[in-house]
Design an enzyme around this catalytic site. Structure first.
Site, PDB file in Angstrom:
ATOM      1  N   ASN A 149      47.190  35.955  53.088  1.00 45.58           N
ATOM      2  CA  ASN A 149      46.337  34.855  53.562  1.00 45.58           C
ATOM      3  C   ASN A 149      46.735  33.452  53.079  1.00 45.58           C
ATOM      4  O   ASN A 149      46.474  32.475  53.771  1.00 45.58           O
ATOM      5  CB  ASN A 149      44.850  35.156  53.281  1.00 45.58           C
ATOM      6  CG  ASN A 149      44.545  35.359  51.832  1.00 45.58           C
ATOM      7  OD1 ASN A 149      45.441  35.574  51.015  1.00 45.58           O
ATOM      8  ND2 ASN A 149      43.276  35.298  51.486  1.00 45.58           N
ATOM      9  N   GLU A 244      44.237  39.654  40.778  1.00 49.05           N
ATOM     10  CA  GLU A 244      43.335  38.751  41.509  1.00 49.05           C
ATOM     11  C   GLU A 244      42.951  39.498  42.780  1.00 49.05           C
ATOM     12  O   GLU A 244      43.741  39.574  43.718  1.00 49.05           O
ATOM     13  CB  GLU A 244      44.056  37.437  41.846  1.00 49.05           C
ATOM     14  CG  GLU A 244      44.490  36.618  40.640  1.00 49.05           C
ATOM     15  CD  GLU A 244      43.332  35.887  39.974  1.00 49.05           C
ATOM     16  OE1 GLU A 244      42.236  35.816  40.550  1.00 49.05           O
ATOM     17  OE2 GLU A 244      43.531  35.379  38.855  1.00 49.05           O
ATOM     18  N   CYS A 278      39.579  35.115  49.882  1.00 50.96           N
ATOM     19  CA  CYS A 278      38.916  35.947  48.868  1.00 50.96           C
ATOM     20  C   CYS A 278      37.610  35.316  48.413  1.00 50.96           C
ATOM     21  O   CYS A 278      36.655  36.025  48.101  1.00 50.96           O
ATOM     22  CB  CYS A 278      39.847  36.175  47.683  1.00 50.96           C
ATOM     23  SG  CYS A 278      40.451  34.662  46.928  1.00 50.96           S
TER      24      CYS A 278
END
Ligand code: NAP
Length: 466
Positions: A149, A244, A278
């Site tokens: 992304n 992450e 996210c």
């Protein structure tokens, strides 16, 4: 494009096609790297450790400034390629590139701030005639694995701090968006000694597995889904690890909130790059007393968003990364509706596009808010009062960011104390600067990124006693 190992472009007979999510056309191909290629890249990184260690900090910093300048000259080219391979609206791809430049600059600056400390060992029994101090040394070989992304900035968040701390890197971008990553690796390599940055493409399970398990790798830095993160955590053994992972971020709007501000934060947070972020707003928790007014404004603003060709500067919402991703969003919305939720606007899929959707009557048990939904959905959960709102915010396995809208300092203080998330935002949503400590609680990950914190994490402390 080709892979990069020890400063050399490497091709393979087997290829992966990189598709444009807009029309499924093939943009380019990348090699399907093998286990042997991975081992060669790791060995190249291992061999390059000595030369990195021999460079002065002044030189390392200058190299990062040079990379910054080179990349700045190619901002538009990179932004366009991000848009082609991810479907991200061009205005957002430009923001990603501007942030990427910032991340490199911050790394160039941070490379000069790696300090040890004196240790008063003479305060301890037996240390009377000793002098102690620490030095911070590189961890060595860093495996950097990134998602689709933010293909440039998330790569730079790992590679630039790794270089700042004099490490070497084996980098594997997402198979869905590897082109900008390869271009970035080539650009960096042209400034750095051979083998300092190596870039592999191919099956994540094959390449990624070796990048995590190899005894020559000293640190694994991963950004991506919880499922992949968990499998990495099981295999990484005693290596330093940064994960992450995904989020399920709540945006809480309390009775005393500024509704207009909260609505615009929801529009930005829930629909940015079609919700594939996210830290996107993934649950909108509304106090019942303001819910109707908020929803009316949210629906009005949502309907104004323009879907279209992501290369068009006026486009707000582009396609999702592929047809499978759009079908998954459709399935989750259908499931919510069959369990009693109501579509107030949107709720339509057209190929890889999914129209921004406001979904009312969502309950915390529905899959659309239990798991991470990677799509442009604003699911409304109605609650009564502050305590119920914060309980709902915490009712998730994730804990990346949480936004709370309130004009009351007492409610803000309570939110800061109660909400379990790596970042609590008051009167904001979806916030990141590239120098802040970024990372989640619970299943959202392990450790922090953000240049200063990443640089620290990419060093080890050695104690010297004289
Ligand atoms: P993903 O499917 O987990 O893939 C991420 C990377 O892992 C890709 O490069 C993938 O390679 C690789 N990979 C796959 N299997 C592997 C294995 N067994 N070992 C090691 N690596 C492996 O994630 P995604 O769909 O690209 O990205 C979306 C996810 O990333 C979301 O959950 C989002 O929340 C999360 N994300 C988190 C942050 C954050 O900072 N917290 C930021 C952005 C995104 P292949 O593509 O070749 O399979």
């Amino acid at each position: 494009m080709k892979m990069l190992i020890r400063g050399v472009s490497v091709d393979k007979p087997g290829k992966l096609e990189v598709k444009n999510p807009l029309d499924n056309s093939t943009i380019d191909t990348v090699p399907s790297g093998s286990l042997q290629d991975t081992r060669k890249a790791i060995l190249a990184s291992h061999d390059a450790k000595g030369v990195m260690n021999s460079l002065t900090t002044r030189r390392i910093s200058q190299l990062l400034y040079d990379i910054h300048q080179d990349l700045a000259g190619q901002l538009d080219e990179f932004a366009e390629l991000i848009t082609l391979e991810t479907g991200k609206p061009i205005k957002d791809s430009k923001v990603e590139m501007e942030r990427s430049l910032d991340t490199i600059l911050l790394s160039a600056e941070e490379s000069k701030r790696i300090y040890g400390e004196t240790v008063p060992v003479d305060a301890g029994l037996g240390g009377e005639d000793a002098l102690g101090f620490t030095v911070r040394i590189p961890v060595g070989v860093v495996s950097a694995i990134t998602p689709f992304n933010y293909p440039v900035n998330l790569a730079i968040h790992k590679i630039a701090p790794a270089i700042a701390a004099k490490n070497t890197v084996v980098f594997k971008p997402s198979s869905k968006a590897p082109l900008t990553a390869l271009k970035l690796a080539e650009l960096m390599d042209s400034h750095l000694p051979d083998g300092v940055v190596n870039c592999l493409t191919g099956d994540g399970a094959v390449i990624g597995d070796e990048m995590v398990k190899s005894p020559l790798v000293n640190k694994v830095s991963f950004t991506g889904s919880v499922a992949t993160g968990l499998s990495i955590a099981e295999k990484a053994s005693l290596k330093k690890l940064t994960l992450e992972l995904g989020g399920n971020d709540p945006l809480v709007v309390l009775e005393d909130a500024d509704i207009a501000d909260a609505v615009s934060a929801t529009v930005k947070g829930a629909y940015l790059i079609a919700g594939q972020v996210c830290i996107a707003v993934k649950r909108v928790i509304l106090d019942n007393s303001i819910a109707d007014e908020f929803i009316e404004e949210l629906v009005r603003s949502t309907k104004k968003l323009r879907l279209g060709d992501p290369l068009d500067h006026k486009t707000d919402i582009g396609p999702l990364i592929d047809a499978g991703a759009a079908l998954q969003v459709e399935k989750l919305v259908d499931d919510a509706v069959s369990n009693g939720a109501e579509i107030l606007c949107g709720g339509e899929r057209d190929g890889t596009f999914y129209r921004p959707t406001v979904l009312d009557g969502v309950t915390p048990q529905m899959t659309i808010v239990q798991d991470e939904t990677f799509g442009p959905i604003a699911p409304i959960i109605r609650v009564n009062g502050v305590d119920e709102a914060f309980n709902a915010a915490n009712d998730t396995q994730f804990g990346l960011q949480a936004g709370v809208f309130t004009e009351s300092i007492e409610n803000a203080k309570k939110a800061i104390k109660t909400i379990e998330a790596g970042t609590v935002l008051i009167n904001r949503s979806t916030f990141r600067t590239d120098n802040m400590p970024f990372g989640g609680f619970k299943m959202s990950g392990l450790g922090k990124e953000g240049v200063k914190y990443t640089v620290e994490d990419m060093t080890r402390t050695k104690l010297v006693i004289l």
